[in-house]
Design an enzyme around this catalytic site. Structure first.
Site, short mmCIF file in Angstrom:
data_model
loop_
_atom_site.label_atom_id
_atom_site.label_comp_id
_atom_site.label_asym_id
_atom_site.label_seq_id
_atom_site.Cartn_x
_atom_site.Cartn_y
_atom_site.Cartn_z
NE ARG A 1 -9.18 10.24 -0.31
CZ ARG A 1 -8.87 9.92 0.93
NH1 ARG A 1 -8.68 8.65 1.26
NH2 ARG A 1 -8.73 10.83 1.86
CG ASP B 1 -9.35 -3.66 -4.93
OD1 ASP B 1 -9.05 -3.07 -3.88
OD2 ASP B 1 -10.10 -4.65 -4.95
CE1 TYR C 1 -13.01 -7.80 0.65
CE2 TYR C 1 -11.19 -9.03 -0.32
CZ TYR C 1 -11.65 -8.06 0.55
OH TYR C 1 -10.77 -7.35 1.32
NE ARG D 1 -6.85 4.71 2.93
CZ ARG D 1 -7.57 3.96 3.74
NH1 ARG D 1 -8.73 4.41 4.18
NH2 ARG D 1 -7.15 2.78 4.11
NE ARG E 1 -4.09 -1.79 2.22
CZ ARG E 1 -4.53 -2.24 3.38
NH1 ARG E 1 -4.19 -1.64 4.50
NH2 ARG E 1 -5.32 -3.28 3.45
#
Length: 354
Positions: A41, A78, A155, A32, A28
């Site tokens: 974003r 993703d 998922y 963020r 990652r």
């Protein structure tokens, strides 16, 4: 070092070369915790836009490369990205995560799925990887990544993230034939997707079976391991020289079984000591990891000590320094910078008596 600059440093570690310091990147690493990402974003709020529009995904993938010069640049994407190509739509909702509606719960739904044709459904992935290779050159290895069958199935069946995976496990334990059919379809599609990423420019591919750590060892051997092996076997048939990495969150009880998947490198989370992981995996399996992401909230001397301790325990061959999970969004950016700086200077720091 003449000549070796033609091979990205991370690839030299995957080839078993003895190195003065391990190559370094972090899961990652595009995301963020970086102000440039948060600003972008704000402008482009849809995650799928950010990960599937070529110019945006390339820009985000390169943000940490420009800031920190890691040895690996990973495709911004993703693990669910290939699912629409099989006939499983999804969305990613900010602060909620992935949503699959309707979830896959019946044999009828599974029969309606179709094999992945990445040239048709994922052309942007090829463009992103090709562009990253051009931008990065030999300064870093370009990594692709995919989800493993068990985790993608989790998922799809749960319909979202879960704490206990009760719906998935109910299917596993009461209707295993349905789940096995689904896992087989996913494994073959993921193998196709890995090959596509490699053909598009990925030099290493990491497979995330993030939720396989929710399985008991005996269930891992039935529902996760055979399908990891199925992916690896198919990829190695056509691309035997491309290193594959396997990551599982909460994997301390599964390390030896992870090595049985056939991957070249096992990515170790922070719940097992690196020296112990090395002993358990043996000399023929590379390791990646395994700094606790929360270490990056510590003081700089603390961060440095933890990095050097991990490097000492991993040794000078077949180790890629990484976190034991993705970097947390609230991590101070200057501490991420210090992590990379320390790793890059590890050979000098280790030469100084403690």
């Amino acid at each position: 070092m003449t000549g070796s600059t033609q091979i990205p440093y991370l690839l030299r570690a995957t080839q078993g070369e003895v190195l003065p310091r391990p190559p370094v990147w972090m899961m990652r690493q595009a995301g963020r915790y970086m102000k440039v990402y948060r600003d972008l974003r704000e402008k482009y709020p849809s995650f799928r836009d950010r990960s599937e529009k070529v110019d945006l995904a390339v820009e985000i993938s390169l943000q940490p490369f420009r800031a920190f010069q890691p040895d690996g640049v990973i495709l911004f994407s993703d693990i669910l990205t290939p699912l629409p190509g099989l006939g499983i739509p999804f969305d990613i909702v900010e602060s909620k995560g992935p949503i699959i509606d309707p979830p896959i719960r019946t044999h009828e739904q599974i029969k309606q799925l179709h094999p992945l044709e990445p040239e048709e459904s994922l052309p942007f992935v090829r463009e992103i990887l090709q562009t990253l290779r051009q931008e990065v050159g030999n300064q870093a290895a370009v990594l692709g990544f995919v989800g493993a069958p068990w985790t993608l199935a989790a998922y799809a069946i749960e319909g979202k993230s879960s704490k206990d995976y009760a719906i998935m496990k109910r299917m596993a334990f009461s209707e295993p034939a349905i789940l096995h059919e689904f896992l087989g379809i996913l494994a073959d599609s993921i193998a196709t997707y890995v090959r596509y990423q490699i053909d598009s420019g990925a030099q290493v591919v990491q497979m995330f079976d993030s939720w396989a750590g929710q399985l008991s060892p005996q269930d891992y051997e039935v529902f996760a391991l055979p399908y990891q092996q199925r992916v690896v076997r198919q990829v190695k048939e056509t691309h035997p020289d491309t290193p594959l990495i396997l990551y599982i969150n909460g994997s301390a009880g599964l390390l030896e079984r992870m090595a049985q998947s056939g991957v070249d490198i096992v990515s170790v989370d922070w719940t097992v000591d690196m020296a112990e992981a090395r002993r358990r995996l043996g000399p023929n399996v590379g390791v990646q990891g395994n700094i606790d992401p929360c270490v990056l909230f510590g003081s700089q001397p603390f961060i440095r000590d933890r990095i050097l301790d991990t490097i000492r325990k991993a040794g000078d061959r077949g180790h890629i320094l990484n976190l034991g999970h993705g970097i947390l969004a609230s991590t101070p950016e200057e501490n991420a910078a210090f992590y990379f700086e320390t790793a890059k200077q590890a050979d000098k720091l280790l030469a100084v008596p403690a």
